[in-house]
Design a protein around this motif. Structure first.
Motif, mmCIF file in Angstrom:
data_model
loop_
_atom_site.group_PDB
_atom_site.id
_atom_site.type_symbol
_atom_site.label_atom_id
_atom_site.label_comp_id
_atom_site.label_asym_id
_atom_site.label_seq_id
_atom_site.Cartn_x
_atom_site.Cartn_y
_atom_site.Cartn_z
ATOM 1 N N THR A 93 0.832 -1.200 0.000
ATOM 2 C CA THR A 93 0.000 0.000 0.000
ATOM 3 C C THR A 93 0.869 1.253 0.000
ATOM 4 O OG1 THR A 93 -1.786 -1.143 1.174
ATOM 5 C CG2 THR A 93 -1.771 1.259 1.288
ATOM 6 N N SER A 94 1.930 1.249 0.811
ATOM 7 C CA SER A 94 2.852 2.387 0.829
ATOM 8 C C SER A 94 3.485 2.590 -0.541
ATOM 9 C CB SER A 94 3.939 2.161 1.885
ATOM 10 O OG SER A 94 3.388 2.083 3.187
ATOM 11 N N MET A 95 3.829 1.497 -1.207
ATOM 12 C CA MET A 95 4.420 1.592 -2.543
ATOM 13 C C MET A 95 3.434 2.224 -3.520
ATOM 14 S SD MET A 95 6.379 -1.351 -4.783
ATOM 15 C CE MET A 95 5.154 -2.593 -4.410
ATOM 16 N N ARG A 96 2.164 1.843 -3.433
ATOM 17 C CA ARG A 96 1.154 2.459 -4.301
ATOM 18 C C ARG A 96 1.053 3.954 -4.037
ATOM 19 N NH1 ARG A 96 -1.796 -2.301 -2.726
ATOM 20 N NH2 ARG A 96 -2.088 -3.750 -4.485
ATOM 21 N N HIS A 97 1.073 4.336 -2.758
ATOM 22 C CA HIS A 97 0.977 5.751 -2.408
ATOM 23 C C HIS A 97 2.186 6.532 -2.914
ATOM 24 C CE1 HIS A 97 -1.855 4.737 1.216
ATOM 25 N NE2 HIS A 97 -2.467 4.632 0.049
ATOM 26 N N LEU A 98 3.367 5.948 -2.813
ATOM 27 C CA LEU A 98 4.575 6.619 -3.292
ATOM 28 C C LEU A 98 4.532 6.787 -4.808
ATOM 29 C CD1 LEU A 98 7.124 4.786 -0.983
ATOM 30 C CD2 LEU A 98 6.752 7.264 -1.023
ATOM 31 N N GLN A 99 4.105 5.742 -5.516
ATOM 32 C CA GLN A 99 4.035 5.835 -6.979
ATOM 33 C C GLN A 99 3.012 6.880 -7.410
ATOM 34 O OE1 GLN A 99 1.441 4.809 -9.206
ATOM 35 N NE2 GLN A 99 2.676 5.289 -11.040
ATOM 36 N N ALA A 100 1.905 6.951 -6.710
ATOM 37 C CA ALA A 100 0.891 7.949 -7.034
ATOM 38 C C ALA A 100 1.414 9.364 -6.817
ATOM 39 C CB ALA A 100 -0.361 7.716 -6.176
ATOM 40 N N ALA A 101 2.395 9.485 -5.920
ATOM 41 C CA ALA A 101 3.006 10.789 -5.651
ATOM 42 C C ALA A 101 4.182 11.076 -6.580
ATOM 43 C CB ALA A 101 3.461 10.848 -4.196
ATOM 44 N N GLY A 102 4.445 10.172 -7.523
ATOM 45 C CA GLY A 102 5.498 10.399 -8.499
ATOM 46 C C GLY A 102 6.873 9.925 -8.085
ATOM 47 N N ILE A 103 6.952 9.072 -7.059
ATOM 48 C CA ILE A 103 8.245 8.566 -6.573
ATOM 49 C C ILE A 103 8.349 7.098 -6.972
ATOM 50 C CG2 ILE A 103 9.727 8.239 -4.562
ATOM 51 C CD1 ILE A 103 7.870 10.395 -3.187
ATOM 52 N N ASP A 104 9.349 6.761 -7.792
ATOM 53 C CA ASP A 104 9.369 5.420 -8.376
ATOM 54 C C ASP A 104 10.651 4.632 -8.128
ATOM 55 O OD1 ASP A 104 11.085 6.758 -10.069
ATOM 56 O OD2 ASP A 104 9.762 6.685 -11.804
ATOM 57 N N VAL A 105 11.498 5.091 -7.190
ATOM 58 C CA VAL A 105 12.678 4.317 -6.797
ATOM 59 C C VAL A 105 12.629 4.132 -5.287
ATOM 60 C CG1 VAL A 105 15.197 4.185 -6.735
ATOM 61 C CG2 VAL A 105 14.057 5.222 -8.710
ATOM 62 N N ILE A 106 12.611 2.883 -4.842
ATOM 63 C CA ILE A 106 12.488 2.569 -3.416
ATOM 64 C C ILE A 106 13.644 1.672 -2.996
ATOM 65 C CG2 ILE A 106 11.079 1.480 -1.635
ATOM 66 C CD1 ILE A 106 8.615 2.147 -3.285
#
Length: 404
Positions: A93-106
């Motif tokens: 879920t956190s990954m989905r939220h980050l991607q929706a915010a435009g952040i794609d490297v974790i």
């Protein structure tokens, strides 16, 4: 190569204004105040993005949050105990939220109990500056005498045990307390702070977990999260163990090129990748960093460029944080390997041509010595490292020298 800078949030002594003046292109950050295993909420993510985007006087900084370091993996996930399945769902879920915010490297790691481990956080150099250091004998003294881990002596050579006994006998109470504090310092800015009893309790929970089991748990975790990352266009990159060898009887499974190959072969998706940390991997004499970049490069999603000076030729030995161009890793050769990989990506039409890197760690020099910044993260020491790395990058990528 995209120049980034790690920022621990508004409490970081290095400000957004400082990052702008350093000339970085992007920011590496995390929500350190959120408990491990909990969901990163969209409003918290947006707040951090806003903080990064704004200078002290309210004007736009021109900077954006581009890399997450780290989205923590809970001990329950690593052990497959307790709420581990729910923690994986929360991570997704956190990954989905980050991607929706435009952040794609974790970036994340899979080190049990402790993150990076050092015995000295401000070891004095001949120059008068300070750096972080891992002294194997001091660590053995901590393990055997302060933590008093059962069977600890069996993890060290007789020579190291004898010297650890002598050194511990000569330690003041203040040094013993400082050594214990340094070893359990863990992740800078993390929500958790460990006591010795906490460490002992965590170690007991890993007593029956072998390296093969821990690797299997990592593969199980990636089998859940990497397909979603692939679907979302997110790149996951596992940070290596630091130091890259077993400590405190705990298994460690991301210390060598072979370790990375096993995990990437098991979950063979482009999203399942590497944080190539030159300092962590460079603490082992059998890790060839330029060669690893050439061989693993198509799955390297993030780079930590720092250097360590090994103080012995042993795989498990002492080392300290060197200047960025002054340790055991040939940084020119490593950056040349990165540029070769970026040319291959460009020819293949990949969208992730420019690999983000940051000048990891740094020696405390000049005014750093007064600022009491996060250990390993002084402003001036890192700026010096970035300037050196930027010089190499500019020279190697210049048409006169012809890497193009």
């Amino acid at each position: 190569m995209r120049q980034t800078w790690r920022w621990f949030g508004p409490k970081d002594l290095c400000s957004v204004d400082d990052m702008c003046q350093a000339g970085v292109q992007g920011v590496v950050s995390a929500l350190h105040h959120v408990a491990t295993g909990a969901v990163w909420r969209p409003d918290d993510i947006e707040q951090r993005k806003s903080e990064i985007a704004t200078m002290r006087d309210g004007t736009p900084s021109g900077l954006a949050w581009e890399v997450v370091e780290s989205l923590p993996v809970s001990e329950d996930i690593k052990r497959q105990t307790g709420d581990w399945r729910q923690h994986i769902e929360n991570w997704k879920t956190s990954m989905r939220h980050l991607q929706a915010a435009g952040i794609d490297v974790i970036c994340y790691n899979f080190m049990p109990v402790l993150d990076w481990t050092r015995t000295d956080l401000a070891w004095r150099l001949p120059t008068g500056g300070t750096c972080m250091r891992f002294d194997l004998t001091d660590f053995a003294a901590f393990d055997i005498h302060i933590l008093a881990r059962p069977s600890a002596t069996g993890d060290y050579t007789p020579e190291v045990v004898d010297e650890a006994n002598r050194r511990f006998s000569a330690m003041s109470d203040d040094r013993k307390a400082q050594l214990a504090k340094n070893v359990v310092f863990g992740l800078p800015g993390a929500a958790e702070n460990f006591s010795l009893d906490d460490v002992r309790a965590h170690l007991a929970k890993y007593a029956d977990i072998t390296a093969d089991q821990l690797r299997s748990h990592l593969v199980d975790f990636l089998a859940e999260v990497a397909p979603l990352a692939e679907e979302l266009g997110v790149r996951l990159c596992c940070h290596p163990d630091d130091p890259p060898f077993a400590l405190l009887g705990l298994p460690r499974v991301m210390s060598t090129e072979d370790d990375y190959n096993k995990v990437m072969d098991a979950v063979d998706l482009p999203a399942n990748g590497v944080t190539l940390c030159a300092g962590s991997l460079g603490a082992r004499p059998d890790n060839d960093l330029p060669g690893m970049m050439d061989r693993l490069g198509d799955r390297v999603h993030f780079l930590h460029l720092r250097n360590v000076l090994r103080e012995s030729s042993d795989v498990k030995g002492s080392f300290h944080e060197a200047e960025h161009l002054g340790g055991g890793t040939d940084m020119v050769a490593l950056i040349a390997a990165v540029l070769r990989q970026e040319r291959r990506r460009k020819a293949a039409g990949r969208t992730d041509v420019s690999i983000p890197f940051r000048p990891d760690h740094g020696q405390d020099i000049l005014d750093d010595l007064k600022r009491q910044a996060q250990p390993g993260y002084p402003s001036i020491g890192r700026l010096k490292g970035l300037a050196e790395l930027r010089g190499i990058l500019t020279a190697l990528d210049h048409p006169v020298e012809g890497l193009q």
